[in-house]
Design a protein around this motif. Structure first.
Motif, PDB file in Angstrom:
ATOM      1  N   TYR A 195       0.825  -1.445   0.103  1.00  0.00           N
ATOM      2  CA  TYR A 195       0.029   0.007   0.126  1.00  0.00           C
ATOM      3  C   TYR A 195       0.914   1.184   0.070  1.00  0.00           C
ATOM      4  CZ  TYR A 195      -4.646  -1.936   0.534  1.00  0.00           C
ATOM      5  OH  TYR A 195      -5.931  -2.459   0.057  1.00  0.00           O
ATOM      6  N   ARG A 196       1.949   1.122   0.706  1.00  0.00           N
ATOM      7  CA  ARG A 196       2.827   2.513   0.585  1.00  0.00           C
ATOM      8  C   ARG A 196       3.548   2.526  -0.624  1.00  0.00           C
ATOM      9  NH1 ARG A 196       4.251   0.151   5.822  1.00  0.00           N
ATOM     10  NH2 ARG A 196       6.357  -0.207   5.077  1.00  0.00           N
ATOM     11  N   LEU A 197       3.861   1.684  -1.460  1.00  0.00           N
ATOM     12  CA  LEU A 197       4.723   1.753  -2.762  1.00  0.00           C
ATOM     13  C   LEU A 197       4.108   2.738  -3.543  1.00  0.00           C
ATOM     14  CD1 LEU A 197       5.628  -1.861  -3.708  1.00  0.00           C
ATOM     15  CD2 LEU A 197       7.300  -0.217  -2.811  1.00  0.00           C
ATOM     16  N   PRO A 198       4.906   3.600  -4.220  1.00  0.00           N
ATOM     17  CA  PRO A 198       4.538   4.282  -5.426  1.00  0.00           C
ATOM     18  C   PRO A 198       4.016   3.565  -6.577  1.00  0.00           C
ATOM     19  CG  PRO A 198       6.609   5.062  -4.665  1.00  0.00           C
ATOM     20  CD  PRO A 198       6.268   3.755  -3.891  1.00  0.00           C
ATOM     21  N   VAL A 199       3.221   4.291  -7.369  1.00  0.00           N
ATOM     22  CA  VAL A 199       2.692   3.607  -8.431  1.00  0.00           C
ATOM     23  C   VAL A 199       3.561   3.131  -9.453  1.00  0.00           C
ATOM     24  CG1 VAL A 199       2.176   5.511  -9.668  1.00  0.00           C
ATOM     25  CG2 VAL A 199       0.422   3.543  -9.889  1.00  0.00           C
ATOM     26  N   LYS A 200       4.662   3.601  -9.449  1.00  0.00           N
ATOM     27  CA  LYS A 200       5.579   3.257 -10.534  1.00  0.00           C
ATOM     28  C   LYS A 200       6.360   1.711 -10.308  1.00  0.00           C
ATOM     29  CE  LYS A 200       9.562   5.530  -8.190  1.00  0.00           C
ATOM     30  NZ  LYS A 200      10.458   6.404  -8.534  1.00  0.00           N
ATOM     31  N   HIS A 201       6.050   1.448  -9.117  1.00  0.00           N
ATOM     32  CA  HIS A 201       6.629   0.278  -8.470  1.00  0.00           C
ATOM     33  C   HIS A 201       5.351  -0.900  -8.760  1.00  0.00           C
ATOM     34  CE1 HIS A 201      10.583   1.734  -7.319  1.00  0.00           C
ATOM     35  NE2 HIS A 201       9.709   2.321  -6.401  1.00  0.00           N
ATOM     36  N   LYS A 202       4.345  -0.430  -9.285  1.00  0.00           N
ATOM     37  CA  LYS A 202       3.151  -1.303  -9.631  1.00  0.00           C
ATOM     38  C   LYS A 202       2.941  -1.543 -10.901  1.00  0.00           C
ATOM     39  CE  LYS A 202       1.145  -0.100  -5.013  1.00  0.00           C
ATOM     40  NZ  LYS A 202      -0.036   0.510  -4.299  1.00  0.00           N
ATOM     41  N   ILE A 203       2.768  -0.420 -11.473  1.00  0.00           N
ATOM     42  CA  ILE A 203       2.422  -0.523 -13.105  1.00  0.00           C
ATOM     43  C   ILE A 203       2.938   0.843 -13.766  1.00  0.00           C
ATOM     44  CG2 ILE A 203       0.053   0.580 -12.587  1.00  0.00           C
ATOM     45  CD1 ILE A 203      -0.877  -1.485 -14.908  1.00  0.00           C
ATOM     46  N   THR A 204       3.629   0.334 -14.780  1.00  0.00           N
ATOM     47  CA  THR A 204       4.195   1.461 -15.857  1.00  0.00           C
ATOM     48  C   THR A 204       3.737   1.262 -17.167  1.00  0.00           C
ATOM     49  OG1 THR A 204       6.143   0.164 -16.070  1.00  0.00           O
ATOM     50  CG2 THR A 204       6.136   1.935 -14.217  1.00  0.00           C
ATOM     51  N   ASP A 205       3.189  -0.045 -17.510  1.00  0.00           N
ATOM     52  CA  ASP A 205       2.620  -0.405 -18.937  1.00  0.00           C
ATOM     53  C   ASP A 205       1.488  -0.903 -18.770  1.00  0.00           C
ATOM     54  OD1 ASP A 205       2.222  -2.506 -21.066  1.00  0.00           O
ATOM     55  OD2 ASP A 205       3.994  -1.308 -21.627  1.00  0.00           O
ATOM     56  N   PRO A 206       0.419  -0.698 -19.497  1.00  0.00           N
ATOM     57  CA  PRO A 206      -1.008  -1.064 -19.352  1.00  0.00           C
ATOM     58  C   PRO A 206      -1.002  -2.707 -19.407  1.00  0.00           C
ATOM     59  CG  PRO A 206      -0.921   0.478 -21.007  1.00  0.00           C
ATOM     60  CD  PRO A 206       0.636   0.293 -20.871  1.00  0.00           C
ATOM     61  N   ALA A 207      -0.055  -3.499 -20.064  1.00  0.00           N
ATOM     62  CA  ALA A 207      -0.010  -4.884 -19.811  1.00  0.00           C
ATOM     63  C   ALA A 207       0.750  -5.456 -19.052  1.00  0.00           C
ATOM     64  CB  ALA A 207       0.298  -5.471 -21.379  1.00  0.00           C
ATOM     65  N   GLU A 208       1.276  -4.605 -18.094  1.00  0.00           N
ATOM     66  CA  GLU A 208       2.248  -5.209 -17.151  1.00  0.00           C
ATOM     67  C   GLU A 208       2.258  -4.681 -15.834  1.00  0.00           C
ATOM     68  OE1 GLU A 208       6.468  -4.936 -18.555  1.00  0.00           O
ATOM     69  OE2 GLU A 208       6.171  -6.289 -20.224  1.00  0.00           O
ATOM     70  N   GLY A 209       1.069  -5.123 -14.892  1.00  0.00           N
ATOM     71  CA  GLY A 209       0.913  -4.666 -13.742  1.00  0.00           C
ATOM     72  C   GLY A 209       1.864  -5.571 -12.728  1.00  0.00           C
ATOM     73  N   LYS A 210       1.813  -5.288 -11.548  1.00  0.00           N
ATOM     74  CA  LYS A 210       2.669  -6.013 -10.589  1.00  0.00           C
ATOM     75  C   LYS A 210       4.114  -6.033 -10.740  1.00  0.00           C
ATOM     76  CE  LYS A 210       0.114  -9.666 -11.165  1.00  0.00           C
ATOM     77  NZ  LYS A 210      -0.500 -11.233 -11.052  1.00  0.00           N
ATOM     78  N   ARG A 211       4.578  -4.535 -11.104  1.00  0.00           N
ATOM     79  CA  ARG A 211       5.820  -4.412 -11.678  1.00  0.00           C
ATOM     80  C   ARG A 211       6.891  -4.970 -10.702  1.00  0.00           C
ATOM     81  NH1 ARG A 211       7.405  -3.753 -16.256  1.00  0.00           N
ATOM     82  NH2 ARG A 211       8.756  -5.151 -15.554  1.00  0.00           N
ATOM     83  N   ILE A 212       6.792  -4.636  -9.292  1.00  0.00           N
ATOM     84  CA  ILE A 212       7.903  -5.060  -8.407  1.00  0.00           C
ATOM     85  C   ILE A 212       7.975  -6.474  -8.527  1.00  0.00           C
ATOM     86  CG2 ILE A 212       6.402  -5.129  -6.416  1.00  0.00           C
ATOM     87  CD1 ILE A 212       8.583  -3.885  -4.774  1.00  0.00           C
ATOM     88  N   LEU A 213       7.022  -7.262  -8.534  1.00  0.00           N
ATOM     89  CA  LEU A 213       7.184  -8.797  -8.806  1.00  0.00           C
ATOM     90  C   LEU A 213       7.565  -9.172 -10.173  1.00  0.00           C
ATOM     91  CD1 LEU A 213       3.770 -10.296  -7.197  1.00  0.00           C
ATOM     92  CD2 LEU A 213       6.016  -9.776  -5.937  1.00  0.00           C
ATOM     93  N   ARG A 214       7.554  -8.623 -11.083  1.00  0.00           N
ATOM     94  CA  ARG A 214       8.228  -8.804 -12.433  1.00  0.00           C
ATOM     95  C   ARG A 214       9.604  -8.617 -12.153  1.00  0.00           C
ATOM     96  NH1 ARG A 214       4.611  -9.192 -16.967  1.00  0.00           N
ATOM     97  NH2 ARG A 214       2.459  -8.814 -16.387  1.00  0.00           N
ATOM     98  N   ASP A 215      10.001  -7.541 -11.652  1.00  0.00           N
ATOM     99  CA  ASP A 215      11.263  -7.003 -11.396  1.00  0.00           C
ATOM    100  C   ASP A 215      12.315  -8.018 -10.378  1.00  0.00           C
ATOM    101  OD1 ASP A 215      10.820  -5.060 -13.156  1.00  0.00           O
ATOM    102  OD2 ASP A 215      10.741  -3.462 -11.360  1.00  0.00           O
ATOM    103  N   ALA A 216      11.378  -8.277  -9.536  1.00  0.00           N
ATOM    104  CA  ALA A 216      12.182  -9.734  -8.437  1.00  0.00           C
ATOM    105  C   ALA A 216      12.536 -10.990  -9.406  1.00  0.00           C
ATOM    106  CB  ALA A 216      11.120  -9.821  -7.283  1.00  0.00           C
ATOM    107  N   ALA A 217      11.267 -11.378 -10.060  1.00  0.00           N
ATOM    108  CA  ALA A 217      11.619 -12.630 -10.805  1.00  0.00           C
ATOM    109  C   ALA A 217      12.573 -12.439 -11.841  1.00  0.00           C
ATOM    110  CB  ALA A 217      10.157 -12.906 -11.505  1.00  0.00           C
ATOM    111  N   LYS A 218      12.590 -11.422 -12.467  1.00  0.00           N
ATOM    112  CA  LYS A 218      13.723 -11.236 -13.210  1.00  0.00           C
ATOM    113  C   LYS A 218      15.075 -11.198 -12.909  1.00  0.00           C
ATOM    114  CE  LYS A 218      15.336  -7.994 -17.087  1.00  0.00           C
ATOM    115  NZ  LYS A 218      15.244  -6.588 -17.758  1.00  0.00           N
ATOM    116  N   ALA A 219      15.171 -10.711 -11.561  1.00  0.00           N
ATOM    117  CA  ALA A 219      16.571 -10.671 -10.773  1.00  0.00           C
ATOM    118  C   ALA A 219      16.826 -11.784 -10.429  1.00  0.00           C
ATOM    119  CB  ALA A 219      16.395  -9.503  -9.657  1.00  0.00           C
ATOM    120  N   LEU A 220      15.896 -12.686 -10.038  1.00  0.00           N
ATOM    121  CA  LEU A 220      16.091 -14.108  -9.496  1.00  0.00           C
ATOM    122  C   LEU A 220      16.517 -14.951 -10.781  1.00  0.00           C
ATOM    123  CD1 LEU A 220      13.330 -14.479  -6.923  1.00  0.00           C
ATOM    124  CD2 LEU A 220      15.726 -14.488  -6.607  1.00  0.00           C
ATOM    125  N   GLY A 221      16.439 -14.638 -11.907  1.00  0.00           N
ATOM    126  CA  GLY A 221      16.851 -15.394 -13.257  1.00  0.00           C
ATOM    127  C   GLY A 221      15.666 -16.165 -13.530  1.00  0.00           C
TER     128      GLY A 221
END
Length: 265
Positions: A157-183
């Motif tokens: 709830y505290r996260l700025p929206v840029k960490h949640k969605i920046t593209d209409p087709a790619e919500g949950k931005r922070i989870l996507r970034d974490a998955a990418k970082a984990l390989g």
């Protein structure tokens, strides 16, 4: 469920738990949370970016939902009205849903993304959690939801929206970034073809089961109280993919038909 639930996906979830139980498993892990807290639903993108941007991003399957916001050029839709149109899957004769969404938007103080999260919390969130718990309990399954850990929810709830969605087709931005970082492979963190946990039941009710559904609703209509009649009558009209009125009417008819008859002493 203890009360009528006009969402056909409950059948799919119920049968999934039945299969899990048949396999001898007793604990399941669920993914409730990120869609609501991290802008994972297409309706969030529709409000934040607009229907045209969402469709151009490749989410053509959601055109019927986007159509709820398509309007004559130059006529803006109030955010509370837009969210209400997207949340509703049936009638709202007393405007209860619109009132809840409006209050949530007002509490957000002009922060549209926060208003969307508060609207979810005020409308769909509690029934969603209760539904999953009750369906799992029907087969004595322990359903764990790691994303609902209090600290994680509060962080979301505290996260700025840029960490949640920046593209209409790619919500949950922070989870996507974490998955990418984990390989994890790109098809996991780069997916742009989100599809909800859909059920074929609504299509059946408007197709091969249409006559049967009409008969059930008409039978209930014959003795239904006045307060129930508008919902039942609405169910006699075919609905689209994102309209649950027919499903709601059928469940209400079944519920009403199975209530014990009470007579005065």
């Amino acid at each position: 469920m203890d009360y009528p639930m006009g969402n056909a996906s409950t059948f799919s979830e119920y049968m999934a738990y039945r299969k899990v139980s048949d396999l001898g498993l007793r604990v399941v892990v669920g993914g409730l949370g990120p869609d609501e807290f991290l802008m994972g639903y297409v309706r969030h993108a529709l409000v934040l970016f607009g229907p045209d941007a969402v469709l151009k991003a490749g989410l053509e399957a959601y055109r019927p939902l986007a159509a709820k916001l398509l309007h004559t050029a130059g006529q803006d839709i109030d955010p509370a009205e837009a969210v209400t149109r997207l949340v509703l899957r049936g009638p709202d004769p007393e405007g209860r849903i619109h009132a809840l969404v409006t209050e949530a938007m007002n509490r957000a103080g002009g922060d549209l993304a926060r208003g969307l999260s508060l609207s979810d919390l005020a409308t769909a969130w509690r029934p969603l959690v209760m539904t999953s718990d009750k369906l799992a309990s029907a087969y004595a399954l322990e359903r764990r939801s790691p994303y609902l850990a209090r600290e994680l929810v509060e962080l979301s709830y505290r996260l700025p929206v840029k960490h949640k969605i920046t593209d209409p087709a790619e919500g949950k931005r922070i989870l996507r970034d974490a998955a990418k970082a984990l390989g994890l492979p790109r098809e996991v963190w780069g997916s742009r073809d989100k599809v909800g946990f859909a059920s074929p039941v609504p299509a059946w009710l408007n197709g091969p089961l249409a006559s049967w559904a009409d008969a059930q609703i008409r039978t209930a209509l014959a003795e239904a109280p006045p307060a129930l009649r508008p919902l039942l009558e609405g169910g006699l009209k075919p609905g689209g993919r994102y309209d649950r009125t027919r499903m709601q009417a059928l469940l209400a008819a079944a519920w009403f038909s199975n209530q014990p008859v009470r007579t005065a002493a």
